[in-house]
Design a protein around this motif. Structure first.
Motif, PDB file in Angstrom:
ATOM      1  N   GLU A  53       0.840  -1.204   0.000  1.00 18.26           N
ATOM      2  CA  GLU A  53       0.000   0.000   0.000  1.00 18.26           C
ATOM      3  C   GLU A  53       0.870   1.247   0.000  1.00 18.26           C
ATOM      4  O   GLU A  53       0.547   2.250  -0.652  1.00 18.26           O
ATOM      5  N   ALA A  54       1.996   1.193   0.705  1.00 21.57           N
ATOM      6  CA  ALA A  54       2.928   2.320   0.701  1.00 21.57           C
ATOM      7  C   ALA A  54       3.507   2.515  -0.700  1.00 21.57           C
ATOM      8  O   ALA A  54       3.659   3.649  -1.165  1.00 21.57           O
ATOM      9  N   ALA A  55       3.834   1.409  -1.370  1.00 20.85           N
ATOM     10  CA  ALA A  55       4.360   1.505  -2.736  1.00 20.85           C
ATOM     11  C   ALA A  55       3.324   2.158  -3.657  1.00 20.85           C
ATOM     12  O   ALA A  55       3.657   3.013  -4.480  1.00 20.85           O
ATOM     13  N   TYR A  56       2.056   1.762  -3.490  1.00 19.04           N
ATOM     14  CA  TYR A  56       0.994   2.330  -4.319  1.00 19.04           C
ATOM     15  C   TYR A  56       0.820   3.821  -4.037  1.00 19.04           C
ATOM     16  O   TYR A  56       0.753   4.643  -4.962  1.00 19.04           O
ATOM     17  N   ARG A  57       0.774   4.174  -2.778  1.00 15.37           N
ATOM     18  CA  ARG A  57       0.547   5.575  -2.434  1.00 15.37           C
ATOM     19  C   ARG A  57       1.744   6.444  -2.802  1.00 15.37           C
ATOM     20  O   ARG A  57       1.587   7.617  -3.176  1.00 15.37           O
ATOM     21  N   LEU A  58       2.932   5.897  -2.705  1.00 14.57           N
ATOM     22  CA  LEU A  58       4.118   6.633  -3.149  1.00 14.57           C
ATOM     23  C   LEU A  58       4.038   6.875  -4.651  1.00 14.57           C
ATOM     24  O   LEU A  58       4.335   7.972  -5.141  1.00 14.57           O
ATOM     25  N   ALA A  59       3.618   5.852  -5.401  1.00 18.91           N
ATOM     26  CA  ALA A  59       3.468   5.999  -6.853  1.00 18.91           C
ATOM     27  C   ALA A  59       2.443   7.072  -7.189  1.00 18.91           C
ATOM     28  O   ALA A  59       2.649   7.895  -8.083  1.00 18.91           O
ATOM     29  N   ARG A  60       1.323   7.088  -6.452  1.00 23.96           N
ATOM     30  CA  ARG A  60       0.288   8.096  -6.699  1.00 23.96           C
ATOM     31  C   ARG A  60       0.833   9.498  -6.440  1.00 23.96           C
ATOM     32  O   ARG A  60       0.577  10.434  -7.190  1.00 23.96           O
ATOM     33  N   ALA A  61       1.604   9.644  -5.362  1.00 26.12           N
ATOM     34  CA  ALA A  61       2.179  10.947  -5.033  1.00 26.12           C
ATOM     35  C   ALA A  61       3.159  11.400  -6.117  1.00 26.12           C
ATOM     36  O   ALA A  61       3.163  12.565  -6.530  1.00 26.12           O
ATOM     37  N   LEU A  62       3.985  10.475  -6.595  1.00 23.94           N
ATOM     38  CA  LEU A  62       4.935  10.805  -7.655  1.00 23.94           C
ATOM     39  C   LEU A  62       4.211  11.142  -8.950  1.00 23.94           C
ATOM     40  O   LEU A  62       4.631  12.030  -9.705  1.00 23.94           O
ATOM     41  N   ASP A  63       3.116  10.441  -9.212  1.00 31.25           N
ATOM     42  CA  ASP A  63       2.288  10.727 -10.386  1.00 31.25           C
ATOM     43  C   ASP A  63       1.753  12.155 -10.336  1.00 31.25           C
ATOM     44  O   ASP A  63       1.769  12.871 -11.338  1.00 31.25           O
ATOM     45  N   ARG A  64       1.252  12.538  -9.176  1.00 29.84           N
ATOM     46  CA  ARG A  64       0.706  13.892  -9.034  1.00 29.84           C
ATOM     47  C   ARG A  64       1.788  14.938  -9.216  1.00 29.84           C
ATOM     48  O   ARG A  64       1.580  15.977  -9.843  1.00 29.84           O
ATOM     49  N   LYS A  65       2.968  14.657  -8.691  1.00 32.54           N
ATOM     50  CA  LYS A  65       4.086  15.583  -8.865  1.00 32.54           C
ATOM     51  C   LYS A  65       4.449  15.725 -10.335  1.00 32.54           C
ATOM     52  O   LYS A  65       4.704  16.817 -10.836  1.00 32.54           O
ATOM     53  N   ALA A  66       4.490  14.588 -11.026  1.00 34.37           N
ATOM     54  CA  ALA A  66       4.834  14.616 -12.455  1.00 34.37           C
ATOM     55  C   ALA A  66       3.795  15.396 -13.238  1.00 34.37           C
ATOM     56  O   ALA A  66       4.117  16.162 -14.144  1.00 34.37           O
ATOM     57  N   ALA A  67       2.519  15.221 -12.875  1.00 36.01           N
ATOM     58  CA  ALA A  67       1.448  15.937 -13.568  1.00 36.01           C
ATOM     59  C   ALA A  67       1.548  17.437 -13.328  1.00 36.01           C
ATOM     60  O   ALA A  67       1.222  18.243 -14.206  1.00 36.01           O
ATOM     61  N   ASP A  68       2.038  17.818 -12.145  1.00 36.97           N
ATOM     62  CA  ASP A  68       2.193  19.232 -11.820  1.00 36.97           C
ATOM     63  C   ASP A  68       3.514  19.800 -12.325  1.00 36.97           C
ATOM     64  O   ASP A  68       3.799  20.981 -12.126  1.00 36.97           O
ATOM     65  N   GLY A  69       4.332  18.928 -12.943  1.00 36.08           N
ATOM     66  CA  GLY A  69       5.615  19.391 -13.462  1.00 36.08           C
ATOM     67  C   GLY A  69       6.682  19.523 -12.407  1.00 36.08           C
ATOM     68  O   GLY A  69       7.677  20.219 -12.590  1.00 36.08           O
ATOM     69  N   VAL A  70       6.490  18.841 -11.270  1.00 36.26           N
ATOM     70  CA  VAL A  70       7.467  18.907 -10.181  1.00 36.26           C
ATOM     71  C   VAL A  70       8.307  17.648 -10.196  1.00 36.26           C
ATOM     72  O   VAL A  70       7.791  16.556 -10.420  1.00 36.26           O
ATOM     73  N   GLY A  71       9.605  17.781  -9.951  1.00 43.68           N
ATOM     74  CA  GLY A  71      10.481  16.617  -9.935  1.00 43.68           C
ATOM     75  C   GLY A  71      10.062  15.630  -8.880  1.00 43.68           C
ATOM     76  O   GLY A  71       9.692  15.999  -7.775  1.00 43.68           O
TER      77      GLY A  71
ATOM     78  N   GLY B 152      13.447  15.483 -12.782  1.00 47.49           N
ATOM     79  CA  GLY B 152      12.391  16.164 -13.526  1.00 47.49           C
ATOM     80  C   GLY B 152      11.084  15.436 -13.446  1.00 47.49           C
ATOM     81  O   GLY B 152      10.965  14.373 -12.852  1.00 47.49           O
ATOM     82  N   ALA B 153      10.071  16.058 -14.071  1.00 42.38           N
ATOM     83  CA  ALA B 153       8.724  15.477 -14.043  1.00 42.38           C
ATOM     84  C   ALA B 153       8.702  14.118 -14.715  1.00 42.38           C
ATOM     85  O   ALA B 153       8.052  13.186 -14.249  1.00 42.38           O
ATOM     86  N   GLY B 154       9.450  13.985 -15.825  1.00 37.13           N
ATOM     87  CA  GLY B 154       9.502  12.699 -16.518  1.00 37.13           C
ATOM     88  C   GLY B 154      10.117  11.621 -15.659  1.00 37.13           C
ATOM     89  O   GLY B 154       9.688  10.474 -15.648  1.00 37.13           O
ATOM     90  N   GLU B 155      11.159  12.035 -14.886  1.00 41.17           N
ATOM     91  CA  GLU B 155      11.806  11.097 -13.969  1.00 41.17           C
ATOM     92  C   GLU B 155      10.805  10.611 -12.928  1.00 41.17           C
ATOM     93  O   GLU B 155      10.738   9.442 -12.580  1.00 41.17           O
ATOM     94  N   GLY B 156      10.004  11.571 -12.397  1.00 39.79           N
ATOM     95  CA  GLY B 156       9.011  11.216 -11.380  1.00 39.79           C
ATOM     96  C   GLY B 156       7.999  10.232 -11.911  1.00 39.79           C
ATOM     97  O   GLY B 156       7.611   9.288 -11.226  1.00 39.79           O
ATOM     98  N   ALA B 157       7.542  10.444 -13.172  1.00 40.78           N
ATOM     99  CA  ALA B 157       6.577   9.533 -13.777  1.00 40.78           C
ATOM    100  C   ALA B 157       7.176   8.149 -13.944  1.00 40.78           C
ATOM    101  O   ALA B 157       6.512   7.128 -13.720  1.00 40.78           O
ATOM    102  N   GLY B 158       8.447   8.113 -14.324  1.00 40.29           N
ATOM    103  CA  GLY B 158       9.113   6.814 -14.486  1.00 40.29           C
ATOM    104  C   GLY B 158       9.257   6.086 -13.168  1.00 40.29           C
ATOM    105  O   GLY B 158       9.056   4.872 -13.092  1.00 40.29           O
ATOM    106  N   GLU B 159       9.581   6.833 -12.113  1.00 41.17           N
ATOM    107  CA  GLU B 159       9.714   6.197 -10.799  1.00 41.17           C
ATOM    108  C   GLU B 159       8.349   5.731 -10.306  1.00 41.17           C
ATOM    109  O   GLU B 159       8.225   4.672  -9.683  1.00 41.17           O
ATOM    110  N   ALA B 160       7.316   6.535 -10.592  1.00 39.82           N
ATOM    111  CA  ALA B 160       5.958   6.142 -10.199  1.00 39.82           C
ATOM    112  C   ALA B 160       5.606   4.804 -10.813  1.00 39.82           C
ATOM    113  O   ALA B 160       5.041   3.921 -10.138  1.00 39.82           O
ATOM    114  N   GLU B 161       5.944   4.625 -12.075  1.00 43.69           N
ATOM    115  CA  GLU B 161       5.650   3.353 -12.738  1.00 43.69           C
ATOM    116  C   GLU B 161       6.342   2.190 -12.041  1.00 43.69           C
ATOM    117  O   GLU B 161       5.763   1.112 -11.871  1.00 43.69           O
TER     118      GLU B 161
END
Length: 606
Positions: A171-189, A201-210
């Motif tokens: 659940e922590a992994a899922y919620r961390l991914a969601r948080a990183l997703d939101r950051k990426a969507a907002d353009g935040v690293g 960068g935002a792209g990095e955050g999206a990749g880590e979220a995945e």
């Protein structure tokens, strides 16, 4: 002794840790061994035996063992005694034993005590004990601390969520991914700070979220599997996306079942898609119910379609009401269509508002249509913005019409871009007109392609003379646009392409385009085809096409026919066509036709 006690604790949900895989005989032997040792006064054996009985649900058997071990100073037993008392409903007594164990250094007890204080609303105490647990490396403590900090909007949330995720908490992994997703969507690293303190960068955050979605999904988290499937589908990796959707759907995630249905439909398997949509719809997914409705509507099963649209609406999906409106409109049930469109429109469905406005226009209520077009357009409906432009243009309010056309064109509406281009041409702003016409032509509008070609054609320099009379032709951009419009059935473009081919000496190509235009009803195409055939010696066939052009109002074609019949000696027929040419014009043609008519009349009366 601490190790055994730390293992024999409750999960964050309040359930016991699952026992290790072993056969019942082996467990019975182990229990008997610990019981003998406990009866001999072995404190560790008492603690372990109490934990075993507690896991099995034998609270009466576990309590004396745990109390005896606790009295001898075993902190793991104190923690588990707290668990037991909590199970019996003695929360305050449980907290007392957890405090004893936590003070003695038990991370699971600190976690349990922290949760106890949070349930009581004492967040400072909860944070203190959860932090104690987390800093000792307890995964549930780290997760519970992250959850508490997130609730308060604390910046340290990600740190502790990451700690829990790295130690296997799904659940922590899922919620961390969601948080990183939101950051990426907002353009935040979202990649965290590196050695130099710079964040990714935002792209990095999206990749880590995945990556975290993947880890959580691999541990059986159904929503993580759904999100992972969505990411893969957007990337075009449909096969793997389908596998994760299937995993999530089998675990009961209705949205994954719905998404899997769409994948199967797009792959050409609507029957399998319907199975998953049905499963999702029965679990309350409105999108799946809408999809089932659309499937049955395509098959002509309108009653079943209506039932599923209603189910979607009952599930809170406003698309259900909109689709019901569409279904009723297709069946000419105008009153019911208006009812459903209104229901969806009042709920904020912009396309329903646009459809309602169109329906009101169709029944003659232009005043009622305007506000709904405005509401839909303000909500972002591109079609409504275009329709609002048409409405204002029809009222003669050109400035307002242009404003809405420009708004729709800016959102990529092809016909709106064409209308703006036409207005700019009318205003003499060729450069701005060209910009909009290019957008419309690129969007597939044949009229825009023709008008763009005309703009470019007007700028084209005269064709240079070629040495030795050789033919050297390189196709210009305007010709390419004429040809694109012509190939899309634009009659004037077809005539123009024919003229350009004729100028090059390509008679076959010219005839092909003239004929296409003429057969589509172009009088200019018919006239030019007649000219081409006459030059090639096929005057009888030319006369057929001139007759078609003249009957469609082409004065020059009527004059040509008058001349043809005059040469043949069919004076009455020649006079008839000359009369038509006089009435059709233009002026020069009318004058020549009048002279011919008078000459034929004199000859007929001689």
């Amino acid at each position: 002794m601490d190790v055994m006690g730390d293992k024999a604790t409750l999960l964050g949900t309040g359930r016991f840790v699952q026992p290790s895989d072993r056969d019942e005989t082996g467990e019975a032997v182990e229990e008997a061994r610990h019981r003998i040792a406990a009866e001999a006064g072995d404190v560790e054996a008492m603690s372990v035996l109490g934990a075993m009985l507690l896991r099995r649900g034998d609270l009466d058997g576990a309590e004396p063992q745990l109390r005896a071990a606790t009295a001898a100073g075993d902190r793991a037993a104190a923690n588990n005694l707290g668990v037991l008392l909590h199970q019996r409903g003695y929360a305050d007594d449980a907290a007392g034993w957890w405090r004893i164990a936590a003070v003695a250094g038990s991370a699971p007890a600190a976690h349990a005590l922290g949760r106890h204080h949070r349930e009581r609303g004492d967040e400072p105490a909860a944070e203190y004990w959860l932090r104690q647990s987390a800093e000792q490396g307890h995964v549930l403590g780290a997760y519970a601390l992250a959850d508490l900090l997130e609730h308060r909007g604390d910046a340290a949330t990600e740190k502790w969520m990451r700690v829990a995720a790295e130690r296997g908490h799904r659940e922590a992994a899922y919620r961390l991914a969601r948080a990183l997703d939101r950051k990426a969507a907002d353009g935040v690293g979202g990649g965290g700070a590196g050695a130099d303190g710079a964040s990714g960068g935002a792209g990095e955050g999206a990749g880590e979220a995945e990556q975290w979605y993947r880890q959580a999904a691999a541990r059986g988290h159904q929503r993580a599997a759904l999100h992972l499937g969505t990411i893969l589908e957007k990337r075009g990796e449909l096969k793997e996306a389908g596998r994760w959707y299937l995993t999530s759907a089998k675990d009961g995630e209705a949205r994954a079942a719905c998404a899997l249905g769409f994948l199967l439909r797009d792959a050409g398997d609507p029957e399998s898609a319907a199975v998953w949509w049905l499963r999702a719809a029965q679990d309350g997914d409105g999108n799946a119910a809408n999809a089932l409705g659309a499937l049955h509507a395509e098959r002509g099963e309108t009653q079943t379609a209506e039932r599923w649209y209603r189910a979607a609406m009952d599930a809170g999906d406003v698309n259900g009401a909109y689709n019901l409106g569409l279904l009723c409109a297709e069946q000419s049930r105008t009153a019911q269509a208006e009812q459903w469109y209104r229901r969806a429109a009042y709920a904020g469905h912009r396309e329903a508002a646009n459809a309602l406005a169109i329906l009101l226009l169709q029944v003659g209520d232009a005043e009622g249509a305007g506000p709904w077009f405005s509401k839909a357009a303000e909500a972002g409906s591109v079609d409504a913005a275009f329709n609002l432009g048409i409405l204002y243009a029809g009222r003669g309010e050109d400035v307002a019409a242009l404003r809405w056309y420009e708004r729709a064109a800016g959102a990529g509406h092809t016909e709106a871009a064409l209308q703006v281009g036409i207005v700019r041409l009318r205003d003499g702003d060729d450069r701005e007109a060209e910009r909009y016409l290019r957008c419309a032509a690129g969007g597939g509008s044949p009229e825009a392609a023709y008008r763009l070609a005309s703009v470019l054609d007007a700028r084209r320099p005269p064709t240079p003379a070629h040495e030795l009379g050789e033919i050297a032709h390189e196709k210009t951009e305007c010709e390419e646009w004429y040809e694109r419009a012509a190939s899309q059935g634009h009659r004037r473009a077809q005539v123009r392409v024919g003229m350009l081919a004729s100028a090059r000496g390509d008679v076959v190509e010219a005839a092909r385009w003239y004929r296409a235009a003429a057969e589509a009803g172009s009088r200019n195409g018919a006239f030019n085809l007649g000219l081409l055939l006459a030059r090639e010696g096929s005057e009888p066939e030319a006369a057929v096409w001139w007759a078609r052009a003249a009957e469609a109002g082409h004065g020059r074609a009527a004059l040509r026919l008058a001349l043809v019949y005059a040469r043949r000696g069919e004076l009455a027929e020649g006079q008839r066509w000359a009369d038509l040419a006089v009435s059709l014009g233009p002026g020069e043609v009318a004058e020549r036709a009048a002279r011919l008519r008078d000459a034929l009349r004199e000859e007929l009366s001689a």
